[in-house]
Design a protein around this motif. Structure first.
Motif, PDB file in Angstrom:
ATOM      1  N   VAL A 116     108.080 -32.648-109.776  1.00  0.00           N
ATOM      2  CA  VAL A 116     108.646 -32.137-110.627  1.00  0.00           C
ATOM      3  C   VAL A 116     109.885 -31.267-109.981  1.00  0.00           C
ATOM      4  O   VAL A 116     109.418 -30.577-109.082  1.00  0.00           O
ATOM      5  CB  VAL A 116     107.953 -31.139-111.506  1.00  0.00           C
ATOM      6  CG1 VAL A 116     108.648 -29.987-112.330  1.00  0.00           C
ATOM      7  CG2 VAL A 116     107.039 -31.774-112.379  1.00  0.00           C
ATOM      8  N   THR A 170     112.756 -28.481-109.445  1.00  0.00           N
ATOM      9  CA  THR A 170     112.915 -26.824-110.053  1.00  0.00           C
ATOM     10  C   THR A 170     114.272 -26.578-109.692  1.00  0.00           C
ATOM     11  O   THR A 170     114.819 -25.342-110.242  1.00  0.00           O
ATOM     12  CB  THR A 170     111.921 -26.072-109.410  1.00  0.00           C
ATOM     13  OG1 THR A 170     112.111 -26.038-107.902  1.00  0.00           O
ATOM     14  CG2 THR A 170     110.490 -26.429-109.819  1.00  0.00           C
ATOM     15  N   ASP A 215     111.472 -29.008-114.545  1.00  0.00           N
ATOM     16  CA  ASP A 215     110.673 -27.812-114.707  1.00  0.00           C
ATOM     17  C   ASP A 215     111.277 -26.876-115.678  1.00  0.00           C
ATOM     18  O   ASP A 215     112.584 -26.361-115.334  1.00  0.00           O
ATOM     19  CB  ASP A 215     110.326 -27.246-113.448  1.00  0.00           C
ATOM     20  CG  ASP A 215     109.097 -25.992-113.480  1.00  0.00           C
ATOM     21  OD1 ASP A 215     108.887 -25.735-114.533  1.00  0.00           O
ATOM     22  OD2 ASP A 215     108.427 -25.732-112.350  1.00  0.00           O
ATOM     23  N   SER A 230     112.343 -32.805-119.576  1.00  0.00           N
ATOM     24  CA  SER A 230     111.609 -31.412-119.269  1.00  0.00           C
ATOM     25  C   SER A 230     110.274 -31.751-119.230  1.00  0.00           C
ATOM     26  O   SER A 230     109.569 -32.077-120.176  1.00  0.00           O
ATOM     27  CB  SER A 230     112.067 -30.601-120.358  1.00  0.00           C
ATOM     28  OG  SER A 230     113.532 -30.224-120.322  1.00  0.00           O
ATOM     29  N   ASP A 269     106.642 -29.052-117.899  1.00  0.00           N
ATOM     30  CA  ASP A 269     106.006 -28.014-117.234  1.00  0.00           C
ATOM     31  C   ASP A 269     105.756 -28.120-115.596  1.00  0.00           C
ATOM     32  O   ASP A 269     106.049 -29.274-115.354  1.00  0.00           O
ATOM     33  CB  ASP A 269     104.731 -27.324-117.830  1.00  0.00           C
ATOM     34  CG  ASP A 269     103.531 -28.365-117.665  1.00  0.00           C
ATOM     35  OD1 ASP A 269     103.534 -29.023-116.864  1.00  0.00           O
ATOM     36  OD2 ASP A 269     102.509 -27.987-118.540  1.00  0.00           O
ATOM     37  N   SER A 270     105.402 -27.332-114.840  1.00  0.00           N
ATOM     38  CA  SER A 270     105.358 -27.627-113.565  1.00  0.00           C
ATOM     39  C   SER A 270     104.336 -28.531-113.157  1.00  0.00           C
ATOM     40  O   SER A 270     104.451 -28.854-112.125  1.00  0.00           O
ATOM     41  CB  SER A 270     104.980 -26.098-112.769  1.00  0.00           C
ATOM     42  OG  SER A 270     103.544 -25.703-113.442  1.00  0.00           O
TER      43      SER A 270
END
Length: 855
Positions: free
Chosen positions: A331, A333, A354, A375, A377-378
Motif C-alpha cells: 500500500v 502512502t 492508503d 483506496s 486501509d493500511s
C-alpha cells in the motif's frame, strides 16, 4: 531417425490410460483402436504411400482409407499446398523417398511452406471418434503465409485448424512438429493462432519458435463445444500439451502475444465454455511468467476460465512452475511512492492508496498499462467508508499512446478515490490534451472501456476554468463511469463530463459495430441553481462536429441523478439542461432530475410502423421500448441490427402482429414483452419468412445469439386451427438463440402448434441454442401432434434420423413442463401426442436435456 520419447509427465497427465516412459512411436500405450482417447496404433516402419510434391500429397489424402500412413518425402517440395483437409483417421509423417519412417537424416523434417493450412473439419466429428484418430507428426512449417483456414463456423486464421472433433475422448494428435516463425506472414487479429482448435487436441514434443510479438497466440483453444472436452461436458480432462517448447523471437512487451489462449474471453461466465486443459513439462522462452486469468503482459498462458492444470513447466530462467504474476505492491502512502508504483507496474497490477496517505499535488499520473488505482486501509483492505484523497495540482492521464495495450479486455481502472480542492490545469500531451482532472485519450479498442467507479468529486474548493470543453472528466475514448458522485459543481464553470467522440475509440474501436460510453448509478449535482446556462452535467459529442459522419457518441446514461438541473436532455445547450446531446443519439433510462423536476415521461412508438421507424433510426446497442398504453396488433416488426426491443410493464403484442429477426441482427435482444396474439400468420417479407409470432431467420454469430428473455406467451386466444397459418409456431428459429426466463401459457392439445420450433437445417441453428429456465403448460383435450419445444424436422410423427437433426446442439435445461403427456421423445406415436420435448434424444445426438421438471 529415432523419434524422441515422450516425457513420463505426459503419462501422469493421462494417468487413467497411459503408461509412463513408453516410446511414443514404437510402443504406443494402450490400443488406440479400442481405447478411446489414446494415441494412434503403432506407427509402421514404412509409410503406406509416399508423396514428394503438393499434388501427390493431396492425391494421397484423397484416396486414403482409415489407418493409412502417408509419408512426406524429406526431399520433396511442399510449397503453397493450399488447404489440406484431413477428414479421416490418417497420419501425415516425414519419411524418406522409400517410405522409411525410422531412419531419415537426423534432425530433418519434410517442410511445408508458403500458403498452406491443415484443416480437420467439424464435419469429420463422426469419423474421428472411438479411437479413430488423425495425426500430424514430425513435420516442419517455415515461411508460412497465414490466412483463413477451414469453412463455415469452424473457420480460423491459422496454420492448423481443428473443428469440433473429439468425441469419445478421441483427440487429434500433433507431435514432434516444428514451427519457425522467422519468415511467417501472420495476422494480428485476437484469435489468430498457429494452431487453432475447437475440438480435442494433444500436442507433444513440438517446437514453436521465433513467434513475433506483434502477432497473437501460438495456440488458441476455443472450448465453446463439448468436443473440446472429449464430447462430454462431464469430462474434466480437455486438451493436453506436453513436452513442447514455446519461444518468442524477442522479450515479450505485448500483452496480446501468448503461447496459448485457453478459452474465449467473451465466453467467460458462460456455462460449459471452459477448457480443462493440461500443460505438462513444457518450456516457455522470453515470457515473464507462466499463467494468468487475465491477458497480462508477458504471460505465456492466458487461462480465461482459470481451470487449466499445469505442472513441471519451465521458463528460460530455469525456475519451474513460476506461477501467477507478481503480487501487487505494498500500500502506498505518499506521492513519491505512488509514482514509483505506477512506473514499476505491469498489466494487471493493483495499486492501493492508503486512505490515511498524503496525495496532495501529485502532478500528472500517467496510466498506460491495464492497472487499477484504488483506496484501501493500511492493510490493503478496500473500505466502503473512507477514500484516499487527491488534492491540489493533480491530473490522471490515460494517453492515446496506450491504445494498443488497453484493449482486448485489458482495462485501466480508477476506483474508490476522492478529489477535493483541486487546481485544474492542462492534462495530457499533444492532440489529446484537455483541461481536466481525468483525461482519457483515444483508447477503447475491442470495446475495452476505461473504468471509473465509486469516485467522489467535491467541487466546492475547486479552482477551475470556464472553457467550453473543460471538464472534470474529459474523454476521447471509451469510458464507463459508475456509482460515482460529482457534487458542488460551480454554475459558473463548464462540464462535469465531456465526451469527445471524434475517434472510433469512443465507440469501442468500431464504427460499424459501435459501443459507446456508459454512465450509470452516479450523481451529478450543482453547488447552486444553474442560472448561467453554461454548466452541463455532460456534453455528449463536440458541437462543431455536428453533421459529420462517425463523430457521434452512442452513449448510455442509466439510473443517474441530476441535482439542481431543470431538465434532463436536449440536443441544444439549453439553460438548466443536464445532458447536452449534440448528435441526438444518447440512450437514457431511469434517470432522475431533482430540484428541477423528474425525468420527463418517455415517449414510445405508438404502432408497428413507428417501431420499425425507430429501429431504422437506431444504432447497434440502442434500446427501443414498447408502451403499455399502445396497441401493436398488425404488421411485422423487423429487427435487422443488434438492438434491444423491450416493453414498458404491461406492453403487449397482439392480433396477428409478429417480430421478424433478419440478417444483421446477431446479438439482438427481445425482452419484457407479453404476446397474446389471436392469430399466427406468415412473418416477414424475405424468402425465409415463416409462420410464427417471433421468426428468427438464419441469424447468429459466435458469442452473439439472439437473446429472448422474460417474455410471456398466452395462447388462450387461439382456439381454432384456422387461426394458425400452416401450423405456425409461437417462436420459430433457424438461427442461434438463447431463450430464458419466459413463460408459455395455455397451449392446446387440440391444435397442431408448437410453442418453440427449432430448425437445424442451417449452420446458424446448430451453434448451441439454449432454452433455459422457462415454464410451459398445456390444457384441454385432444390428440394433435404438438410440443412445447420441438427440435428438428419430423416425418410421420418421428424426428428425422438425419445429420442436421443429430447435430442440432440444443441445450434444454432447468425448464418446467406442466401437464404434458410425453416428456422427452423422438416419436410421438399414436393416441395422445403432446410432448414437452420432441427431438432427437441426447443419447443419439448433440442435444443436451438437463434439470427439467415435468409436473
Amino acid at each position: 531417425m529415432r523419434i524422441k520419447k515422450i516425457s513420463a509427465l505426459v503419462a501422469i497427465a493421462l494417468s487413467t490410460s497411459l503408461v509412463a516412459g513408453c516410446d511414443f512411436y514404437d510402443e504406443p500405450p494402450g490400443d488406440g483402436g479400442t481405447d478411446p482417447g489414446q494415441p494412434p496404433v503403432e506407427t509402421p516402419d514404412v509409410a503406406d504411400v509416399v508423396a514428394s510434391s503438393s499434388a501427390e500429397l493431396l492425391s494421397a489424402i484423397d484416396t486414403a482409407e482409415a489407418g493409412t500412413v502417408i509419408g512426406l518425402n524429406i526431399d520433396g517440395s511442399f510449397e503453397n499446398v493450399g488447404t489440406i483437409v484431413i477428414n479421416k483417421a490418417i497420419t501425415l509423417i516425414t519419411s524418406d523417398a522409400d517410405g522409411a519412417i525410422d531412419d531419415p537424416v537426423e534432425n530433418e523434417q519434410a517442410i511445408l511452406s508458403g500458403a498452406v493450412c491443415i484443416d480437420i473439419p467439424t464435419e469429420a466429428a463422426e469419423i474421428l471418434r472411438g479411437g479413430e484418430q488423425a495425426r500430424i507428426s514430425n513435420l516442419a512449417f517455415e515461411n508460412i503465409v497465414m490466412d483463413s483456414c477451414g469453412l463455415g463456423e469452424s473457420t480460423s486464421n491459422s496454420i492448423i485448424n481443428i473443428g469440433k472433433v473429439g468425441k469419445d475422448k478421441t483427440a487429434v494428435i500433433l507431435d514432434n512438429l516444428s514451427f519457425d516463425g522467422t519468415g511467417f506472414e501472420e495476422s494480428t487479429s485476437d484469435s489468430a493462432a498457429w494452431v487453432y482448435s475447437r475440438g480435442l487436441v494433444n500436442i507433444s514434443d513440438s517446437v514453436f519458435t521465433n513467434k513475433s510479438t506483434d502477432a497473437q497466440s501460438m495456440i488458441y483453444l476455443n472450448c465453446g463445444s463439448s468436443a473440446s472436452r472429449g464430447g462430454s461436458y462431464a469430462n474434466d480432462l480437455g486438451s493436453i500439451m506436453a513436452g513442447n517448447i514455446f519461444a518468442l523471437a524477442e522479450i515479450n512487451a505485448n500483452d496480446a502475444t501468448k503461447a496459448a489462449t485457453i478459452g474465449v474471453p467473451s465466453n467467460l461466465g458462460q456455462e460449459n465454455k471452459n477448457c480443462a486443459a493440461t500443460f505438462t513439462g513444457n518450456t516457455f522462452e522470453k515470457f515473464g511468467f507462466l499463467i494468468s486469468e487475465t491477458s497480462d503482459q508477458s504471460t505465456a498462458l492466458y487461462d480465461v476460465f482459470g481451470d487449466t492444470t499445469e505442472s513441471d513447466n519451465t521458463l528460460t530462467d530455469g525456475d519451474t512452475d513460476p506461477g501467477v504474476p507478481p503480487e501487487a505492491p505494498d500500500v502506498v502512502t505518499t506521492v513519491a511512492e505512488l509514482h514509483a508504483a505506477i512506473d514499476a507496474a505491469s498489466s494487471g497490477t493493483v495499486i492501493s492508496l492508503d486512505v490515511a496517505g498524503d496525495f496532495a499535488d501529485a502532478g500528472t499520473l500517467i496510466i498506460n498499462q491495464a492497472i487499477t488505482l484504488q483506496s484501501t486501509d493500511s492493510e490493503g483492505v478496500v473500505t466502503e467508508t473512507e477514500q484516499a484523497i487527491f488534492s491540489g495540482a493533480v491530473c490522471i492521464d490515460i494517453p492515446t499512446e496506450a491504445a494498443e495495450i488497453l484493449r482486448n479486455g485489458n482495462q485501466a481502472k480508477i476506483s474508490n478515490i476522492g478529489f477535493e480542492n483541486i487546481v485544474m490545469n492542462d492534462c495530457g500531451s499533444g492532440e489529446s490534451t484537455s483541461t481536466s482532472i481525468i483525461n482519457i485519450g483515444k483508447v477503447g479498442k475491442d470495446k475495452t472501456a476505461v473504468a471509473l467507479e465509486n469516485l467522489t468529486f467535491d467541487g466546492s474548493g475547486f479552482e477551475e476554468s470556464t472553457g467550453e470543453s473543460d471538464a472534470w472528466v474529459y474523454s476521447r475514448g471509451l469510458v464507463d463511469i459508475s456509482d460515482s458522485e460529482f457534487v458542488n459543481k460551480s454554475a459558473d464553470a463548464q462540464n462535469i463530463v465531456y465526451l469527445n467522440c471524434g475517434s472510433s475509440a469512443s465507440r469501442g474501436g468500431s464504427n460499424s459495430d459501435p459501443r459507446g460510453s456508459i454512465i450509470s448509478g452516479s450523481t451529478f449535482g450543482l453547488g447552486a441553481d444553474n442560472t448561467s446556462g453554461m454548466t452541463i452535467a455532460a456534453t455528449i459529442g463536440v458541437p462543431s462536429n455536428l453533421g459529420q459522419e462517425d463523430k457521434n457518441c452512442g452513449a448510455e446514461f442509466t439510473d443517474n441523478t441530476f441535482d439542481k438541473f431543470s431538465a434532463l436532455i436536449s440536443e441544444n445547450n439549453d439553460i438548466g439542461t443536464a445532458l447536452y446531446d449534440v448528435f441526438g443519439d444518447t440512450t437514457e433510462t431511469n434517470n432522475t432530475v431533482t430540484g428541477g423536476g423528474t425525468d420527463p415521461e418517455p415517449t414510445y412508438p405508438e404502432n408497428v410502423d413507428e417501431v420499425n421507424a425507430a429501429i431504422q433510426a437506431a444504432t447497434a446497442g440502442s434500446t427501443i421500448t414498447l408502451g403499455a398504453s399502445f396497441e401493436y396488433s398488425t404488421g411485422v416488426i423487423t429487427i435487422d441490427r443488434a438492438i434491444t426491443l423491450t416493453g414498458q410493464t404491461g406492453a403487449a403484442i397482439s392480433g396477428s402482429a409478429c417480430i421478424d429477426v433478419v440478417d444483421g441482427a446477431a446479438g439482438a435482444q427481445i425482452t419484457n414483452i407479453t404476446f397474446n396474439n389471436d392469430a399466427i400468420a406468415k412473418c416477414g417479407a424475405t424468402d425465409d419468412a415463416k409462420e410464427a409470432v417471433i421468426n428468427i431467420q438464419k441469424v447468429g454469430e459466435d458469442g452473439m445469439p439472439i437473446i429472448l428473455d422474460n417474455l410471456s406467451f398466452d395462447a388462450s386466444n387461439i382456439t381454432e386451427q384456422d387461426q394458425i397459418e400452416n401450423k405456425g409456431a409461437w417462436i420459430r428459429s433457424y438461427g442461434f438463440i438463447n431463450l430464458t426466463g419466459s413463460e408459455f401459457l395455455s397451449q392446446s392439445r387440440n391444435l397442431q402448434n408448437d410453442m418453440v420450433k427449432l430448425t437445424c437445417s442451417s449452420s446458424k441453428g446448430r451453434m448451441g441454442t439454449l432454452v433455459d429456465g422457462n415454464s410451459f403448460s398445456i390444457i384441454g383435450d385432444g390428440n394433435k401432434e404438438t410440443a412445447a419445444v420441438k427440435i428438428g424436422d419430423s416425418s410421420g410423427g418421428v424426428i428425422k434420423n438425419a445429420d442436421n437433426e443429430n447435430t442440432c446442439a440444443v441445450t434444454v435445461s432447468n425448464n418446467s413442463f406442466t401437464d404434458y403427456t410425453l416428456e422427452a421423445v423422438n416419436d410421438v406415436g399414436e393416441g395422445v401426442r403432446d410432448a414437452a420435448i420432441f427431438a432427437r434424444l441426447p443419447a443419439e445426438s448433440t442435444n443436451v436435456f438437463t434439470g427439467n421438471t415435468h409436473n
